[in-house]
Design an enzyme around this catalytic site. Structure first.
Site, PDB file in Angstrom:
ATOM      1  CG  HIS A  39      -1.905   1.083   1.282  1.00 56.32           C
ATOM      2  ND1 HIS A  39      -2.378   1.609   2.457  1.00 56.32           N
ATOM      3  CD2 HIS A  39      -2.503   1.785   0.288  1.00 56.32           C
ATOM      4  CE1 HIS A  39      -3.211   2.600   2.189  1.00 56.32           C
ATOM      5  NE2 HIS A  39      -3.302   2.726   0.886  1.00 56.32           N
ATOM      6  CG  LEU A  66       5.469  -0.121   0.993  1.00 53.23           C
ATOM      7  CD1 LEU A  66       4.338   0.024  -0.014  1.00 53.23           C
ATOM      8  CD2 LEU A  66       6.666  -0.801   0.320  1.00 53.23           C
ATOM      9  CD  GLU A  67      -0.824   0.608   6.059  1.00 55.20           C
ATOM     10  OE1 GLU A  67      -1.312   0.336   7.139  1.00 55.20           O
ATOM     11  OE2 GLU A  67      -1.512   1.091   5.142  1.00 55.20           O
ATOM     12  CB  VAL A  68       4.582  -4.759   3.433  1.00 54.07           C
ATOM     13  CG1 VAL A  68       4.481  -6.255   3.168  1.00 54.07           C
ATOM     14  CG2 VAL A  68       5.489  -4.109   2.396  1.00 54.07           C
TER      15      VAL A  68
END
Ligand code: NAD
Length: 717
Positions: free
Chosen positions: A452, A463-465
């Site tokens: 994301h 950044l969201e993993v």
């Protein structure tokens, strides 16, 4: 203990190489300072030495500044001030020693590293993008403490110095030369040789020992006389207060220290710097900013996988599905890192538009001289597009950024799996669809993950993993490593509606809407949250995100979490009138033809439940309701295991939403305020607004056990 400094005498010049053993970068610590003192003694004693060069043994850093661990050891402001005064003594020896010193700077030259260079008689910078010079102390809530506030203005002039000291920004080699921060720029391969030569030149008097600041005509006019200087200081103070809204005391302290050097004697300048350095080291703001430093440092080492992590796969080529807004952004940042990108969209026109958008992002860097024309051309040539899946058979990682529609995502997932090589990773950039739902269409769910990104991709640092219970550890390790390679700060979160960032944003935005339902003024809400420290107010944020997008996401969150995350009536009603926010040039605020934001659109009130009957709500009430709604939700994310560590929750909020850094993050707020006090305040709010502020279970448990999220002594993370 092996030593950090080594000295060889070359042609009558002592070349002092700083190479801190076992560390990736050079840092000043008490032990290193003691070594410097011994080296100075040695150089002073050796009468065959006529000059000295300070150079780094590390590949791409000169000196990264002070060892931050030391700051945690200060016992009082006076103790910290004493350390600063010790630093002054050291720098004095560089400046006033028997022989002239030359700083040979290649790579990062930060904080104490730049202060040491400023004390040298001559500075040479390596002509390389790796060479950056800065005084980043204010970013830790501190001020330069080893003479930076005194020597920098003397070297580059007042305005250029304030610009560096008050922002902490990086100055590149060429700019350093232009502003007089460096005396010479050479290719890194001849840095040492030229430095030795210059040390001899200085010793022989063939070049001058120090070049005084030569202000340009305009600068000199302002800075050259006391009245002009007073104007510069006043303007800097006003701008600082306006920008920081008074939340960052180090900015004013830095100004005061610089001013002391202008108004009083040299000794007074240095004494003021030491005193204020000490005071700043003990501010709560500095404590939070130092916490964030440790949190980001620890995150950088995190593989994203608990326990033994498989090695991340090397991504030699990236596939991107959808060349729209996000797809183009992702492609651009990959090209910047030298990773070839293959785009796919449904129509040639869309591909062309995407390529143009990539070009714009890359060209902006050329325009700002962050890359050369050759680098720009090289990066641009890495991106190609297609309307079929040609060129995808050797893509190890594919990021999907097609329309936010589950059926479309399922269709492209199936299509992609038919052409991708075995073991390829399918990452979705969905902002609202749970990753496990996307993965349902996959023949191997272990290869599906969420990546994301936030918009605009090339600017937003987070950044969201997002991982599901099926996502394989090597997929997590690879996406985390690749995200980091793209320059992002990466947090890994578990799959749940809203993931983490949008989850904690939901109650915050809803609460702003509820205030509007009750009749609060739009600008009062935005101003209160700007004063709290957010970069934009929540109502402005709604306009920016788009009311339609906010409406959809709000519906998903309330379906998942019920009444607690029910969107406001205002949002639905305003959206129903066709207002979309900035993109439609009609929202809560007025926008001109070019989309530039004006004042509040008073006509929007007619579409809210309270109509034109507006009420005054206090700043404190607005802040309490919005901030605590977010804090409480962040605690739930820890409680539910969405977050792997409180650290990720704080970093995610600060980097993803702009949660005020000087507060450390929502979970740090819990520690600062105290869980018991927060429970009390949430209960009071819940009594007034039933259902929305029930304290998280974990918060109650922490209150009962008198617990904190972070250690209260030693390193904060
Ligand atoms: P966009 O409309 O700008 O781009 C979507 C692109 O996908 C279009 O070019 C479209 O032609 C293309 N597309 C549609 N079907 C396709 C298919 N079958 N094959 C290939 N391409 C196809 O949308 P966007 O704003 O870039 O959003 C893309 C994704 O990123 C969405 O899932 C969205 O939720 C997510 N996201 C958006 C933002 C944001 O701020 N815009 C932020 C985070 C995540």
């Amino acid at each position: 203990m092996s030593s950090a400094l080594s000295v060889v005498v070359d042609d009558g010049v002592a070349v002092v190489t700083f190479d801190l053993p076992g560390e990736p970068v050079n840092k000043f610590s008490k032990a290193v300072i003691a070594e410097f003192v011994a080296v100075f003694d040695e150089v002073e004693r050796n009468s065959s030495v006529v000059g000295a060069v300070l150079i780094s043994g590390k590949a791409d850093t000169f000196i990264a500044g002070a060892d931050i661990d030391q700051f945690l050891e200060f016992t009082s402001a006076a103790d910290a001030a004493r350390e600063s005064a010790e630093g002054h003594k050291l720098m004095d020896r560089l400046e006033h020693g028997r022989v002239p010193w030359v700083a040979a700077i290649h790579g990062a030259c930060l904080g104490g590293g730049l202060e040491a260079s400023l004390a040298c008689a001559y500075r040479i910078v390596g002509d390389s993008p790796k060479t950056v010079l800065a005084l980043p102390e204010v970013q830790l809530g501190l001020i330069p403490g080893a003479g930076g506030t005194q020597r920098l203005p003397r070297t580059v002039g007042l305005q250029a110095a304030l610009d560096m000291i008050l922002t902490g920004k990086n100055v590149r080699a060429k700019k350093a030369l232009q502003i007089g921060l460096a005396d010479e720029m050479v290719h890194p391969s001849i840095l040492r040789t030229v430095a030795i030569r210059r040390a001899k030149d200085l010793a022989q008097g063939t070049i001058a020992r120090r070049r005084a600041h030569k202000a340009d005509a305009k600068g000199a006019l302002l800075e050259g006389n006391p009245v002009g200087r007073a104007v510069v200081f006043r303007q800097a103070r006003e701008m600082t207060l306006k920008k920081s809204r008074g939340h960052y005391p180090a900015l004013l302290a830095a100004l005061e220290a610089v001013a002391a050097g202008f108004h009083g004697s040299e000794a007074e300048g240095f004494a003021t710097e030491a005193r204020l350095f000490g005071e700043m080291a003990f501010t709560p703001v500095s404590r939070q900013l130092i916490f964030l430093f440790y949190a980001t440092t620890s995150l950088k080492k995190d593989t994203g996988v608990s326990g033994e992590a498989p090695p991340p796969a090397k991504i030699g080529k990236l596939g991107v599905l959808g060349s729209g807004f996000m797809g183009a952004g992702i492609a651009a940042i990959s090209a910047m890192q030298g990773v070839p990108v293959r785009f796919k969209d449904t129509k040639h026109a869309a591909v062309a538009k995407g390529l143009l958008a990539v070009r714009d992002v890359l060209h902006d860097r050329l325009r700002k001289k962050q890359v050369t024309r050759q680098q720009f051309e090289d990066q641009l040539s890495l991106v190609s597009g297609t309307v079929d899946y040609s060129g995808f058979s050797n893509v190890p990682l594919l990021i999907e950024a097609v329309f936010e529609d589950l059926a479309v995502k399922h269709a492209v997932l199936r299509e992609a799996e038919a052409v991708l090589p075995p073991g390829a990773i399918f990452a979705t950039n969905t902002s609202t669809i749970p990753i496990h739902r996307v993965a349902e269409a996959s023949r191997d769910r272990s290869r599906v993950v969420g990546m994301h990104f936030f918009s605009p991709v090339h600017k937003m640092p987070l950044l969201e993993v997002i991982v599901t219970p099926q996502t394989a550890p090597d997929v997590v390790a690879t996406t985390v490593a690749f995200g980091r390679r793209l320059g992002k700060t990466v947090i890994v979160v578990n799959d749940a509606p809203g993931f983490y960032v949008n989850r904690i944003l939901a109650p915050y935005i809803n609460e702003a809407g509820k205030l509007l339902d009750e009749g609060a003024h739009i600008e009062a809400i935005d101003r209160a949250m700007l004063d709290y420290g957010f970069p934009v107010g929540p109502v402005t944020l709604l306009d920016e995100v788009g009311l339609d997008i906010a409406g959809k996401s709000g519906a998903i969150m309330s379906a998942a979490f019920g009444e607690r995350l029910q969107p406001s009536a205002t949002l639905g009603q305003v959206l129903a009138t066709g207002r979309l926010g900035r993109k439609g040039k009609k929202g809560f605020y007025l926008y001109d033809e070019k989309g530039k934001k004006g004042g509040v659109d008073e006509s929007v009130y007619a579409a809210t439940p309270a109509g034109s009957k507006r009420i005054d709500v206090s700043v404190a009430d607005i802040q309490e309701r919005l901030a605590l709604a977010m804090v409480n939700e962040a605690v739930r994310c820890v409680e539910e295991g969405i977050l792997r560590a409180p650290r990720d929750g704080d970093i995610g909020a600060v980097f993803g939403i702009g949660f005020p850094p000087f507060r450390g993050g929502p979970l740090r707020v819990v520690d600062t305020v105290g869980a018991a006090e927060l429970v009390r305040r949430l209960e009071a709010l819940n009594a007034k607004h039933p259902g929305r502020f029930e304290p998280a279970k974990l918060l109650r448990e922490m209150a009962a056990a008198n617990k904190t999220f972070y250690p209260t002594t030693g390193k904060p993370v």
